[in-house]
Every structure is written in C-alpha cells, then in structure tokens.
Design a protein around this motif. Structure first.
Motif, PDB file in Angstrom:
ATOM      1  N   ALA A   1       0.900  -1.153   0.014  1.00 21.49           N
ATOM      2  CA  ALA A   1       0.046   0.039   0.268  1.00 21.49           C
ATOM      3  C   ALA A   1       0.795   1.305  -0.214  1.00 21.49           C
ATOM      4  O   ALA A   1       0.661   2.147  -0.779  1.00 21.49           O
ATOM      5  CB  ALA A   1      -0.865  -0.042   1.116  1.00 21.49           C
ATOM      6  N   GLU A   2       1.871   1.341   0.883  1.00 22.12           N
ATOM      7  CA  GLU A   2       2.822   2.439   1.023  1.00 22.12           C
ATOM      8  C   GLU A   2       3.402   2.661  -0.066  1.00 22.12           C
ATOM      9  O   GLU A   2       3.803   3.788  -0.789  1.00 22.12           O
ATOM     10  CB  GLU A   2       3.704   2.277   2.139  1.00 22.12           C
ATOM     11  N   THR A   3       3.926   1.743  -1.147  1.00 22.38           N
ATOM     12  CA  THR A   3       4.696   1.619  -2.184  1.00 22.38           C
ATOM     13  C   THR A   3       4.046   2.280  -3.285  1.00 22.38           C
ATOM     14  O   THR A   3       4.153   3.204  -3.921  1.00 22.38           O
ATOM     15  CB  THR A   3       5.292   0.080  -2.547  1.00 22.38           C
ATOM     16  N   LEU A   4       2.528   1.570  -3.371  1.00 23.96           N
ATOM     17  CA  LEU A   4       1.885   2.267  -4.658  1.00 23.96           C
ATOM     18  C   LEU A   4       1.486   3.691  -4.275  1.00 23.96           C
ATOM     19  O   LEU A   4       1.185   4.045  -5.173  1.00 23.96           O
ATOM     20  CB  LEU A   4       0.565   1.351  -4.695  1.00 23.96           C
ATOM     21  N   GLU A   5       0.793   3.802  -3.066  1.00 23.52           N
ATOM     22  CA  GLU A   5       0.726   5.358  -2.908  1.00 23.52           C
ATOM     23  C   GLU A   5       1.708   6.454  -3.314  1.00 23.52           C
ATOM     24  O   GLU A   5       1.441   7.267  -3.769  1.00 23.52           O
ATOM     25  CB  GLU A   5       0.165   5.666  -1.236  1.00 23.52           C
ATOM     26  N   VAL A   6       3.109   6.129  -2.807  1.00 18.96           N
ATOM     27  CA  VAL A   6       4.041   6.874  -3.674  1.00 18.96           C
ATOM     28  C   VAL A   6       4.302   6.839  -4.851  1.00 18.96           C
ATOM     29  O   VAL A   6       4.605   8.064  -5.629  1.00 18.96           O
ATOM     30  CB  VAL A   6       5.502   6.527  -2.671  1.00 18.96           C
ATOM     31  N   LEU A   7       4.398   5.617  -5.505  1.00 16.79           N
ATOM     32  CA  LEU A   7       4.442   5.607  -6.931  1.00 16.79           C
ATOM     33  C   LEU A   7       3.183   6.146  -7.778  1.00 16.79           C
ATOM     34  O   LEU A   7       3.830   6.873  -8.891  1.00 16.79           O
ATOM     35  CB  LEU A   7       4.709   4.019  -7.125  1.00 16.79           C
TER      36      LEU A   7
END
Length: 493
Positions: A44-50
């Motif tokens: 979730a954190e990775t996708l939100e930043v990406l």
C-alpha cells in the motif's frame, strides 16, 4: 487551478536533450500501467508513493487491482484515486485495463507477469528491482516505509527513462538492482533495525528533499519531536516536484512547515516559519531547542553554511543536482569536521539570490527582503514596461522563492536545476538511511559522502568516499570557539 507540470517537464527536457514542448508531448503519449501483489508487505505504501510520483508527470496512468488472492483492497484503490486527483483532477487514475496500445507496465511485487517491463519490491529498509526475465530472490524481511519509498522512487526512475525518451548514453538499464540506504554495501533486508524516537532533531528545509524526508518518517511510523525550519510557502509549481501537498494546499499558500507538520501524524512538530539564521537566533535565545541531529534538505550553499552554524553533533545533508538535476548525494558532517563548509565551498564572486532577483525583475532590494509578503499592484509602480509584464504574473505570490521559479528560468539556468519527486525521494532515503544507521550504531567511524545519478542507479562499490576536514575551514581554525558555542547551547536545554 490547473496542475503546473513545468518543473518536471523542464527536468525531463534537460535529461532528454529536447525542448519542453517536445518532452511534454512525448510524456502525454506515453501511458504507464501499474499492477501489484496485494499480499506483499508494504504494498500500500509503495503504491501510494508510486502513483503520486507518476501523476506528477502528464502521462496517462492506469492501475489494474488484480484478482484474488492478491487483489488490491478496495479502500486502497480509492485512496490511490484520491491521491492522483489531489495532484491533477483533470488526469484521473484509470482503474482497470489500460486504454490504447501497449503501455509501459510496472509491477509492485516479486511475481510479475511476462508483459511487465520492471518490477520492484521493498525488502526491509531497501529495495529490489528486476527487469523482465530476471527473477527475484526470496525477500529477507518485510518492507518498511523507507523501503517502500525507495522502491517507488526507483520504479518511477525506470519509468522516467522510457517516458522521457532519454537518448543512448544518457542512462543505464541495470536488469538487477539491490540497494539499501541504511547499509549501502549490504543486501536489502539485512538492516531491519527500527528507527529510534526523534529526540532533539531538526529538519532544515521543507522543499523537495524535506517533504521526501517527512514522507519517509511518516511511513516509518516514527514518533518523537521534530523542529522544521523553512521560510517559504507551498505554491502551485511545488505540487509536481514535492512528495506531499495537493493543488488545494497550493491554492491556500500554506507555509511549507505547516504542510510537513500536517503530514507527520505521530510526531510533535515545532514548525519554524523563518530562515535558518532566524532559527539560530531562536536557539541562542532559548525559544527553540538546540538540535543534536540535523537533517538537511536545502538548495543553496549559503543556507547549508548557515545550517552548519547550528553546530549539531551530526548533520546529514541531502542534495540533488548534477548536469540535469538527477544526481543525489548525502554529506555527513560534524562540528569538528568535515563540516558542510568543507564539502561546499563558498563562492564569494557570485551574486546573491536577492541581487539576481533585483536585476531580473527590477524589484527593490528592500522589497525583496520582505519575502513573505505577497506581491501587489503597488509593487509594479516604478518598474519599466518589460519588468512590469514579468512581475505581474507573480501577483499574489510571496517574493521568496521567485528566484527558483520556472518563469524566471531564462536568467537562472546556471544556478537552478528543477528536481523531480522521484529524484528528491532517493536523496531523502539516503538521509533517513544514514540517520537510522548512525543513531542505532549500525555504522560508526569516519563520516561519508555518498553520491549517484538516478539515471544510472546506485553503485554500492564506487559511490561512497570518506572526507577529512579541510585545514583552512572554519571548523578547524575556530574549533575552540565552536566548542564554546556548543557548550552554551547545551546549557540552555
């Protein structure tokens, strides 16, 4: 208010060697499609930043939530849509299959489908990337917030090479990337020490790197106390180059220190809306705690020299720059040297930012000194027709920060290189990684300088060197005075 892509497009044009109109048209015709493994730790954190990083470019962007058992949670998908809309409501994140012909496909996870160009996964505090045809090893540890930001920033960097159309020789494709900013010479997942609580820490600068640092601290769920120093406000061009902030917050001209304070939900933030020099004076009068650790994200030599004058036990300076603005660096500095003045030599021959702004706009130096006050029609009085036309477009905006405005780029090409969020985030990862390593004792010994170009990727065996103090630097010549200042500040706690 429409999204201003000028800074990200300008960096892309510099890197690709084309004008900004050509670069923008190229990006608008380069769709990017995302997939992910919903079961991956920190997905979730990775996708939100990406998603945010890619939405900061004018590219068509789509996301496939997938299917069970690894389907993305509906609440996460809604957050991703909202994140993209906060940056550009006119370019929504498309959910489902991508439109048109085959786009660039990126995957967050370790089991991409064959049509994926590049996949990435956080491993502890680090990141692993694999191009098509190169399998992932087993991950050593669940991904953290630092690993998530680094993974997203590096995936965005791979996308940048394609959508900007970088020419041969101006980038490198590395099929296998394994990197940890905490222990740069070790495999990701080896360093799993949780970050300590923030105690007597100051963040100098709330710009591209500073918001990246704040983003990482928030996703790492760090607690404690943090002073944040910056004198400027968040404006429309910042939306596509910073790691936090929406169009609505830019319209409100929110002070950058308040923007960061709102993001750091678990940290007691002391926002200090002023210059580093103002902060030094506040420390010496006892109205601002003396920091023992300073995290730096400033963009000028003079400001970095001021930051060093806080004489903290440890200063970790992050920077972006290089020929086209894609190089990132970390400078570790001590009050006993090497200090930031050892790393960054003062240029006494060049003109100050205020002098250059005066020459470009005709605004009096006395008016420029009142940097926080928005420009009004009254400020146009006394200017010639050309100056009046130039300054009129800035009405309602504070004077501070105008020297870095893309609209003034014609006169500042030699001193201003726009950054992109994915570049600044990698610099921020180096800073936070060094903070974790130094504060937990994972790394001891001589201070380091770490540098790499994000177009070519980190090279752990050749990007780190150790510096010695410069004999003629103030940290050596004035060592006794510096220690007396430090002792005075220690007594004011």
């Amino acid at each position: 208010m429409r999204t201003d892509y000028s800074r990200s497009v300008r960096l892309g044009g510099l890197a690709a060697g084309v004008n900004e109109t050509t670069l923008r048209e190229r990006m608008e015709g380069s769709p990017v499609h995302l997939t992910a493994d919903g079961c991956l730790p920190a997905v979730a954190e990775t996708l939100e930043v990406l998603v945010a990083d890619l939405r900061r470019w004018p590219v068509p962007l789509s996301l496939d939530p997938g299917h069970e058992p690894g389907r993305l949670d509906d609440a996460l998908v809604r957050r991703l849509v909202e994140t993209a809309a906060g940056i550009d409501p006119d370019r929504p994140l498309r959910i489902g299959a991508p439109p048109g012909e085959a786009p660039l496909r990126l995957h967050v996870g370790t089991e991409p489908t064959p049509d994926v160009a590049v996949a990435g996964a956080p491993d502890g505090h680090g990141a692993r990337l694999r191009h098509a045809g190169h399998p992932f090893p087993g991950l050593n540890a669940p991904g953290t917030g630092l690993g998530a930001v680094l993974t997203a920033a590096m995936l965005a960097g791979e996308a940048f090479k394609v959508v900007a159309g970088l020419p041969e020789g101006k980038f490198q494709v590395t099929p296998v990337v394994d990197f940890c900013p905490v222990l740069p010479g070790e495999q990701p997942g080896t360093a799993v020490a949780p970050p300590p609580e923030l105690e007597r820490v100051l963040l100098g600068g709330g710009g591209a790197i500073g918001t990246g640092i704040a983003l990482i601290l928030d996703l790492l769920r760090v607690s404690g106390e943090l002073a944040v120093v910056d004198r400027e406000v968040f404006e429309k061009p910042n939306v596509t180059s910073y790691s936090t902030g929406t169009l609505a917050e830019a319209a409100a001209l929110l002070p950058k220190v308040r923007l960061i304070a709102a993001r750091l939900r678990r940290i007691a933030v002391t926002p200090f809306h002023g210059t580093v020099q103002d902060a030094i004076e506040a420390v010496d009068t006892g109205t601002l705690p003396w920091p023992r650790t300073v995290l730096g994200g400033l963009d000028s030599v003079s400001a970095r020299h001021d930051l060093q004058r806080l004489h903290a036990d440890l200063t970790l300076d992050g920077s972006t720059g290089g020929p086209v603005g894609t190089t990132v660096a970390l400078h570790e500095a001590l009050p006993t040297g090497p200090c930031l003045r050892c790393y960054y030599k003062a240029d006494h021959t060049g003109k100050s930012a205020e002098q250059r702004l005066n020459e470009l706009t005709g605004l009096p130096l006395a008016r420029i000194a009142r940097g926080q006050e928005p420009l009004t029609e009254q400020d146009l009085e006394g200017l010639d027709d050309q100056q009046r036309q130039l300054v009129r477009q800035f009405l309602g905006r504070p004077v501070c920060g105008l020297i870095n405005s893309p609209e003034l780029g014609g006169g500042t090409d030699d001193v201003f290189r726009p950054s992109a969020a994915f570049v600044a985030q990698q610099a921020a990862c180096l800073v936070v990684g060094a903070w974790i390593a130094r504060s937990t004792g994972l790394i001891t010994g001589p201070v380091r300088r770490i540098e790499y170009d994000t177009r070519f990727g980190p090279q752990p065996d050749q990007m780190t060197d150790h510096w010695a103090p410069v004999p003629e630097c103030a940290c050596q010549k004035d060592a006794a005075l510096i220690e007396r200042v430090r002792e005075f500040r220690r007594t004011r706690r």
